[in-house]
Design a protein around this motif. Structure first.
Motif, PDB file in Angstrom:
ATOM      1  N   LEU A   1       0.827  -1.209   0.000  1.00 27.40           N
ATOM      2  CA  LEU A   1       0.000   0.000   0.000  1.00 27.40           C
ATOM      3  C   LEU A   1       0.859   1.256   0.000  1.00 27.40           C
ATOM      4  O   LEU A   1       0.590   2.204  -0.749  1.00 27.40           O
ATOM      5  CB  LEU A   1      -0.951   0.000   1.203  1.00 27.40           C
ATOM      6  CG  LEU A   1      -2.087  -1.018   1.174  1.00 27.40           C
ATOM      7  CD1 LEU A   1      -2.825  -1.042   2.507  1.00 27.40           C
ATOM      8  CD2 LEU A   1      -3.050  -0.722   0.028  1.00 27.40           C
ATOM      9  N   ARG A   2       1.902   1.287   0.861  1.00 32.10           N
ATOM     10  CA  ARG A   2       2.785   2.474   0.918  1.00 32.10           C
ATOM     11  C   ARG A   2       3.475   2.735  -0.418  1.00 32.10           C
ATOM     12  O   ARG A   2       3.698   3.877  -0.791  1.00 32.10           O
ATOM     13  CB  ARG A   2       3.838   2.310   2.015  1.00 32.10           C
ATOM     14  CG  ARG A   2       3.336   2.573   3.419  1.00 32.10           C
ATOM     15  CD  ARG A   2       4.472   2.677   4.425  1.00 32.10           C
ATOM     16  NE  ARG A   2       5.309   1.502   4.458  1.00 32.10           N
ATOM     17  CZ  ARG A   2       5.157   0.461   5.281  1.00 32.10           C
ATOM     18  NH1 ARG A   2       4.177   0.459   6.147  1.00 32.10           N
ATOM     19  NH2 ARG A   2       5.984  -0.556   5.240  1.00 32.10           N
ATOM     20  N   ALA A   3       3.797   1.646  -1.132  1.00 29.12           N
ATOM     21  CA  ALA A   3       4.467   1.794  -2.431  1.00 29.12           C
ATOM     22  C   ALA A   3       3.475   2.110  -3.550  1.00 29.12           C
ATOM     23  O   ALA A   3       3.885   2.417  -4.670  1.00 29.12           O
ATOM     24  CB  ALA A   3       5.242   0.520  -2.760  1.00 29.12           C
ATOM     25  N   GLY A   4       2.178   2.039  -3.262  1.00 28.21           N
ATOM     26  CA  GLY A   4       1.166   2.336  -4.271  1.00 28.21           C
ATOM     27  C   GLY A   4       1.051   1.261  -5.343  1.00 28.21           C
ATOM     28  O   GLY A   4       0.608   1.548  -6.454  1.00 28.21           O
ATOM     29  N   LEU A   5       1.446   0.027  -5.012  1.00 28.83           N
ATOM     30  CA  LEU A   5       1.402  -1.046  -6.000  1.00 28.83           C
ATOM     31  C   LEU A   5       0.062  -1.769  -5.982  1.00 28.83           C
ATOM     32  O   LEU A   5      -0.497  -2.005  -4.911  1.00 28.83           O
ATOM     33  CB  LEU A   5       2.500  -2.079  -5.708  1.00 28.83           C
ATOM     34  CG  LEU A   5       3.930  -1.632  -5.920  1.00 28.83           C
ATOM     35  CD1 LEU A   5       4.899  -2.713  -5.438  1.00 28.83           C
ATOM     36  CD2 LEU A   5       4.170  -1.334  -7.393  1.00 28.83           C
ATOM     37  N   PRO A   6      -0.448  -2.150  -7.163  1.00 27.80           N
ATOM     38  CA  PRO A   6      -1.587  -3.062  -7.153  1.00 27.80           C
ATOM     39  C   PRO A   6      -1.114  -4.375  -6.540  1.00 27.80           C
ATOM     40  O   PRO A   6       0.052  -4.754  -6.689  1.00 27.80           O
ATOM     41  CB  PRO A   6      -1.958  -3.223  -8.632  1.00 27.80           C
ATOM     42  CG  PRO A   6      -0.810  -2.693  -9.404  1.00 27.80           C
ATOM     43  CD  PRO A   6      -0.003  -1.811  -8.508  1.00 27.80           C
ATOM     44  N   MET A   7      -2.014  -5.078  -5.835  1.00 29.58           N
ATOM     45  CA  MET A   7      -1.613  -6.292  -5.128  1.00 29.58           C
ATOM     46  C   MET A   7      -2.514  -7.465  -5.470  1.00 29.58           C
ATOM     47  O   MET A   7      -3.717  -7.296  -5.667  1.00 29.58           O
ATOM     48  CB  MET A   7      -1.658  -6.057  -3.611  1.00 29.58           C
ATOM     49  CG  MET A   7      -0.676  -5.029  -3.117  1.00 29.58           C
ATOM     50  SD  MET A   7      -0.730  -4.844  -1.312  1.00 29.58           S
ATOM     51  CE  MET A   7      -2.297  -4.018  -1.080  1.00 29.58           C
ATOM     52  N   VAL A   8      -1.899  -8.636  -5.517  1.00 19.18           N
ATOM     53  CA  VAL A   8      -2.629  -9.900  -5.552  1.00 19.18           C
ATOM     54  C   VAL A   8      -2.141 -10.705  -4.356  1.00 19.18           C
ATOM     55  O   VAL A   8      -1.045 -10.464  -3.841  1.00 19.18           O
ATOM     56  CB  VAL A   8      -2.413 -10.691  -6.864  1.00 19.18           C
ATOM     57  CG1 VAL A   8      -2.942  -9.934  -8.056  1.00 19.18           C
ATOM     58  CG2 VAL A   8      -0.960 -11.061  -7.048  1.00 19.18           C
ATOM     59  N   ALA A   9      -2.953 -11.648  -3.915  1.00 14.84           N
ATOM     60  CA  ALA A   9      -2.546 -12.495  -2.796  1.00 14.84           C
ATOM     61  C   ALA A   9      -2.881 -13.939  -3.105  1.00 14.84           C
ATOM     62  O   ALA A   9      -3.992 -14.242  -3.523  1.00 14.84           O
ATOM     63  CB  ALA A   9      -3.262 -12.080  -1.513  1.00 14.84           C
ATOM     64  N   THR A  10      -1.901 -14.815  -2.961  1.00 10.50           N
ATOM     65  CA  THR A  10      -2.177 -16.241  -2.933  1.00 10.50           C
ATOM     66  C   THR A  10      -2.538 -16.525  -1.487  1.00 10.50           C
ATOM     67  O   THR A  10      -1.674 -16.488  -0.611  1.00 10.50           O
ATOM     68  CB  THR A  10      -0.952 -17.058  -3.399  1.00 10.50           C
ATOM     69  OG1 THR A  10      -0.674 -16.707  -4.761  1.00 10.50           O
ATOM     70  CG2 THR A  10      -1.226 -18.550  -3.299  1.00 10.50           C
ATOM     71  N   CYS A  11      -3.810 -16.729  -1.253  1.00  7.87           N
ATOM     72  CA  CYS A  11      -4.349 -16.646   0.099  1.00  7.87           C
ATOM     73  C   CYS A  11      -3.789 -17.656   1.095  1.00  7.87           C
ATOM     74  O   CYS A  11      -3.517 -17.307   2.231  1.00  7.87           O
ATOM     75  CB  CYS A  11      -5.867 -16.726   0.062  1.00  7.87           C
ATOM     76  SG  CYS A  11      -6.586 -15.258  -0.708  1.00  7.87           S
ATOM     77  N   ILE A  12      -3.619 -18.918   0.736  1.00  9.99           N
ATOM     78  CA  ILE A  12      -3.133 -19.941   1.663  1.00  9.99           C
ATOM     79  C   ILE A  12      -3.750 -19.689   3.041  1.00  9.99           C
ATOM     80  O   ILE A  12      -3.112 -19.236   3.963  1.00  9.99           O
ATOM     81  CB  ILE A  12      -1.590 -19.982   1.732  1.00  9.99           C
ATOM     82  CG1 ILE A  12      -0.985 -20.007   0.334  1.00  9.99           C
ATOM     83  CG2 ILE A  12      -1.135 -21.202   2.542  1.00  9.99           C
ATOM     84  CD1 ILE A  12       0.532 -19.908   0.301  1.00  9.99           C
ATOM     85  N   HIS A  13      -5.016 -19.954   3.147  1.00 11.38           N
ATOM     86  CA  HIS A  13      -5.815 -19.607   4.322  1.00 11.38           C
ATOM     87  C   HIS A  13      -5.878 -20.746   5.325  1.00 11.38           C
ATOM     88  O   HIS A  13      -6.242 -21.868   4.991  1.00 11.38           O
ATOM     89  CB  HIS A  13      -7.232 -19.240   3.870  1.00 11.38           C
ATOM     90  CG  HIS A  13      -8.106 -18.782   4.974  1.00 11.38           C
ATOM     91  ND1 HIS A  13      -8.922 -19.632   5.669  1.00 11.38           N
ATOM     92  CD2 HIS A  13      -8.283 -17.547   5.508  1.00 11.38           C
ATOM     93  CE1 HIS A  13      -9.592 -18.946   6.578  1.00 11.38           C
ATOM     94  NE2 HIS A  13      -9.220 -17.689   6.502  1.00 11.38           N
ATOM     95  N   TYR A  14      -5.509 -20.469   6.568  1.00 11.47           N
ATOM     96  CA  TYR A  14      -5.629 -21.439   7.650  1.00 11.47           C
ATOM     97  C   TYR A  14      -6.867 -21.101   8.468  1.00 11.47           C
ATOM     98  O   TYR A  14      -7.021 -19.958   8.900  1.00 11.47           O
ATOM     99  CB  TYR A  14      -4.393 -21.399   8.550  1.00 11.47           C
ATOM    100  CG  TYR A  14      -3.134 -21.771   7.826  1.00 11.47           C
ATOM    101  CD1 TYR A  14      -2.855 -23.099   7.527  1.00 11.47           C
ATOM    102  CD2 TYR A  14      -2.224 -20.798   7.428  1.00 11.47           C
ATOM    103  CE1 TYR A  14      -1.698 -23.450   6.854  1.00 11.47           C
ATOM    104  CE2 TYR A  14      -1.067 -21.143   6.750  1.00 11.47           C
ATOM    105  CZ  TYR A  14      -0.809 -22.476   6.465  1.00 11.47           C
ATOM    106  OH  TYR A  14       0.324 -22.813   5.788  1.00 11.47           O
ATOM    107  N   PRO A  15      -7.754 -22.069   8.688  1.00 11.46           N
ATOM    108  CA  PRO A  15      -8.982 -21.780   9.448  1.00 11.46           C
ATOM    109  C   PRO A  15      -8.694 -21.668  10.939  1.00 11.46           C
ATOM    110  O   PRO A  15      -8.912 -22.595  11.706  1.00 11.46           O
ATOM    111  CB  PRO A  15      -9.880 -22.975   9.116  1.00 11.46           C
ATOM    112  CG  PRO A  15      -8.942 -24.080   8.775  1.00 11.46           C
ATOM    113  CD  PRO A  15      -7.723 -23.437   8.179  1.00 11.46           C
ATOM    114  N   SER A  16      -8.182 -20.520  11.343  1.00  6.26           N
ATOM    115  CA  SER A  16      -7.851 -20.295  12.751  1.00  6.26           C
ATOM    116  C   SER A  16      -7.898 -18.813  13.064  1.00  6.26           C
ATOM    117  O   SER A  16      -7.569 -17.979  12.229  1.00  6.26           O
ATOM    118  CB  SER A  16      -6.442 -20.830  13.037  1.00  6.26           C
ATOM    119  OG  SER A  16      -6.048 -20.485  14.346  1.00  6.26           O
ATOM    120  N   ASP A  17      -8.299 -18.508  14.296  1.00  7.45           N
ATOM    121  CA  ASP A  17      -8.261 -17.124  14.777  1.00  7.45           C
ATOM    122  C   ASP A  17      -7.025 -16.880  15.629  1.00  7.45           C
ATOM    123  O   ASP A  17      -6.876 -15.827  16.229  1.00  7.45           O
ATOM    124  CB  ASP A  17      -9.510 -16.818  15.619  1.00  7.45           C
ATOM    125  CG  ASP A  17     -10.747 -16.631  14.753  1.00  7.45           C
ATOM    126  OD1 ASP A  17     -10.612 -16.096  13.647  1.00  7.45           O
ATOM    127  OD2 ASP A  17     -11.838 -17.036  15.197  1.00  7.45           O
TER     128      ASP A  17
END
Length: 192
Positions: A76-92
């Motif tokens: 965000l600070r660099a002003g770049l568009p971003m994508v994310a490979t989510c690799i989501h763990y079901p945990s809080d």
């Protein structure tokens, strides 16, 4: 095109995320895409914007672990568009709130999931209703049906540390399908 990979410090522990990053980087280089790996955390400071000058995109790996906070802020600070490979763990219990993850998902051009199941889990856990892309890995059932199983002679899984992956599930599936199964553990990460 130049892509800044923002992820965790490589030396903290081995993992499939690093193997995936390296493999994708190698393949995209063949297409003329330059991908540069950054420790996105930098001890909680993130990557300074000047280090990300000249990049076209930030690619973040993982979505609901604490180090992602600095990675997203760096992009965000660099002003770049971003994508994310989510690799989501079901945990809080991974150092971030569900609201933070939802905010991060909305800051992405596209969050990328490995399966419809992961997409569904992310939408349910984080009440996210935006666009998502699914990029199936080679192990997803979409790549093989029953006919493929009949041609297979055995199944091999590899994990750096015993118990690090859900290999018991693979072993049980092989038993049901009548396929020989072999698990290899204790291989140094550099040799995986």
């Amino acid at each position: 095109m130049r892509v800044a990979i923002l992820s965790r410090e490589r030396s903290t522990h081995p993992g499939g995320d690093l193997i995936h990053i390296d493999a994708v980087t190698k393949e995209l280089a063949k297409l003329g895409v330059e991908r540069v790996y950054f420790d996105g955390c930098r001890g909680g400071q993130g990557v300074p914007p000047q280090e990300l000058e000249g990049f076209d995109l930030a690619h973040i790996y993982h979505i609901n672990v604490s180090w992602v906070r600095e990675c997203v802020q760096s992009g965000l600070r660099a002003g770049l568009p971003m994508v994310a490979t989510c690799i989501h763990y079901p945990s809080d219990a991974l150092g971030v709130t569900r609201d933070e993850v939802n905010e991060w998902l909305w800051s992405m051009v596209y969050p990328i999931c490995y399966s419809k199941k992961e997409e569904k889990r992310i939408r349910e856990w984080h009440n996210y209703r935006g666009a998502m892309e699914i990029v199936y890995p080679g192990v997803d059932p979409v790549f093989f049906g029953r006919g493929y199983v009949e041609e297979r002679h055995w199944v091999l899984t590899v994990e750096a540390r015993e118990g690090a992956k859900n290999t018991k599930l693979v072993e049980e599936a092989c038993a049901k399908l009548g396929l020989p199964y072999q698990k290899v553990t204790g291989i140094p990460h550099a040799e995986l």
